[in-house]
Design a protein around this motif. Structure first.
Motif, PDB file in Angstrom:
ATOM      1  N   GLU A  22      17.249  63.071  68.592  1.00 47.99           N
ATOM      2  CA  GLU A  22      18.318  63.458  67.675  1.00 47.99           C
ATOM      3  C   GLU A  22      19.445  64.159  68.434  1.00 47.99           C
ATOM      4  O   GLU A  22      19.364  64.382  69.640  1.00 47.99           O
ATOM      5  N   GLY A  23      20.506  64.480  67.705  1.00 48.67           N
ATOM      6  CA  GLY A  23      21.630  65.191  68.286  1.00 48.67           C
ATOM      7  C   GLY A  23      22.083  66.320  67.387  1.00 48.67           C
ATOM      8  O   GLY A  23      21.773  66.341  66.187  1.00 48.67           O
ATOM      9  N   VAL A  24      22.828  67.272  67.958  1.00 46.47           N
ATOM     10  CA  VAL A  24      23.388  68.376  67.188  1.00 46.47           C
ATOM     11  C   VAL A  24      24.776  68.694  67.721  1.00 46.47           C
ATOM     12  O   VAL A  24      25.006  68.712  68.926  1.00 46.47           O
ATOM     13  N   SER A  25      25.716  68.887  66.809  1.00 48.92           N
ATOM     14  CA  SER A  25      27.052  69.341  67.200  1.00 48.92           C
ATOM     15  C   SER A  25      27.113  70.853  67.063  1.00 48.92           C
ATOM     16  O   SER A  25      26.465  71.439  66.193  1.00 48.92           O
ATOM     17  N   VAL A  26      27.885  71.480  67.947  1.00 44.91           N
ATOM     18  CA  VAL A  26      28.076  72.930  67.888  1.00 44.91           C
ATOM     19  C   VAL A  26      29.559  73.198  68.088  1.00 44.91           C
ATOM     20  O   VAL A  26      30.158  72.762  69.078  1.00 44.91           O
ATOM     21  N   GLY A  27      30.172  73.897  67.139  1.00 41.93           N
ATOM     22  CA  GLY A  27      31.602  74.151  67.217  1.00 41.93           C
ATOM     23  C   GLY A  27      31.983  75.463  66.587  1.00 41.93           C
ATOM     24  O   GLY A  27      31.201  76.080  65.852  1.00 41.93           O
ATOM     25  N   CYS A  28      33.195  75.884  66.879  1.00 41.15           N
ATOM     26  CA  CYS A  28      33.714  77.154  66.366  1.00 41.15           C
ATOM     27  C   CYS A  28      34.832  76.863  65.366  1.00 41.15           C
ATOM     28  O   CYS A  28      35.754  76.104  65.668  1.00 41.15           O
ATOM     29  N   PHE A  29      34.749  77.474  64.191  1.00 46.60           N
ATOM     30  CA  PHE A  29      35.717  77.228  63.122  1.00 46.60           C
ATOM     31  C   PHE A  29      36.375  78.517  62.660  1.00 46.60           C
ATOM     32  O   PHE A  29      35.840  79.613  62.826  1.00 46.60           O
ATOM     33  N   ALA A  30      37.519  78.342  62.012  1.00 48.08           N
ATOM     34  CA  ALA A  30      38.239  79.474  61.417  1.00 48.08           C
ATOM     35  C   ALA A  30      38.211  79.313  59.898  1.00 48.08           C
ATOM     36  O   ALA A  30      37.151  79.150  59.306  1.00 48.08           O
ATOM     37  N   ALA A  31      39.383  79.320  59.273  1.00 52.08           N
ATOM     38  CA  ALA A  31      39.467  79.319  57.819  1.00 52.08           C
ATOM     39  C   ALA A  31      39.135  77.973  57.181  1.00 52.08           C
ATOM     40  O   ALA A  31      39.047  77.875  55.960  1.00 52.08           O
ATOM     41  N   SER A  32      38.937  76.942  57.976  1.00 51.74           N
ATOM     42  CA  SER A  32      38.638  75.626  57.409  1.00 51.74           C
ATOM     43  C   SER A  32      37.220  75.528  56.866  1.00 51.74           C
ATOM     44  O   SER A  32      36.882  74.555  56.203  1.00 51.74           O
TER      45      SER A  32
END
Length: 212
Positions: free
Chosen positions: A74-84
């Motif tokens: 499997e895979g996993v995304s990792v990201g940083c978000f603000a007000a969205s």
């Protein structure tokens, strides 16, 4: 003089043999377990789009990515978000994977590299130690490039706007992809805290009801 020269040659040959015999053992102790991607996505002509990292588990066992247990295949995304995202500023797992598949988004540019167990641990350490928030400088691209650099030893430089990041990736042969694994909504999380105090929180429905 000839004896000294022969002794030096003998030492070099012995060292080469020892290194050759030890290499398989070193590889066995630090095998390739995952593939990391660093990805940039631009929507139209916007200068404030998104960048993230994505991990594929290439091993036969579950591996740890940050706080997330990633099953084999499997895979996993990792990201940083603000007000969205409605659950607040910071690090998220699987938002990109879930929402991009849900809304049919494509067209991002990425580069990738296979990484070993120890390199994956460096990525995990970075995810847990990096500032868990968002601002104009320490944004999604800063997060993605920092995790990529920690895992690969690369030196991608965050220049604030993802459009600049995408140009860097294209200059390195970046291409469209990957096709990300589709997780269940019950496997989409926000990371709260950092370091030893970090934990995962299931995201709200509102954070899932919009494209990345």
């Amino acid at each position: 003089m000839k004896k000294v020269f022969k002794s030096i040659v003998s030492i070099i040959m012995v060292a080469a043999i020892v290194f050759t015999l030890a290499a398989p053992s070193l590889a066995a102790n630090d095998p390739v377990v995952a593939r990391i991607y660093v990805i940039t996505y631009l929507e139209g002509t916007s200068w404030t789009d998104h960048a993230w990292v994505y991990f594929e588990n290439l091993s036969e066992n579950s591996v740890k990515v940050g706080l997330y247990n990633l099953p084999a295949g499997e895979g996993v995304s990792v990201g940083c978000f603000a007000a969205s995202r409605d659950d607040g500023y910071g690090i998220y797992y699987n938002i990109e994977s879930y929402c991009a598949n849900k809304y049919g988004q494509t067209g991002w540019v990425s580069i990738s590299k296979d990484i070993t167990k120890s390199q994956l641990q460096k990525a995990t350490d970075k995810i847990l130690s990096i500032r868990n928030g968002w601002d104009f400088i320490f944004n999604c691209m800063y997060f993605a490039f920092s995790v990529w650099n920690a895992a690969t030893g690369d030196n991608l430089v965050s220049l604030v706007f993802p459009v600049f990041g995408q140009l860097m990736l294209k200059a390195r042969g970046g291409r469209k992809g990957p096709q990300m694994f589709v997780p269940e909504k019950t496997r989409v999380y926000r990371q709260k805290g950092r370091g030893d105090n970090a934990y995962l929180m299931l995201v709200s429905e509102k954070s899932l009801n919009k494209a990345i």
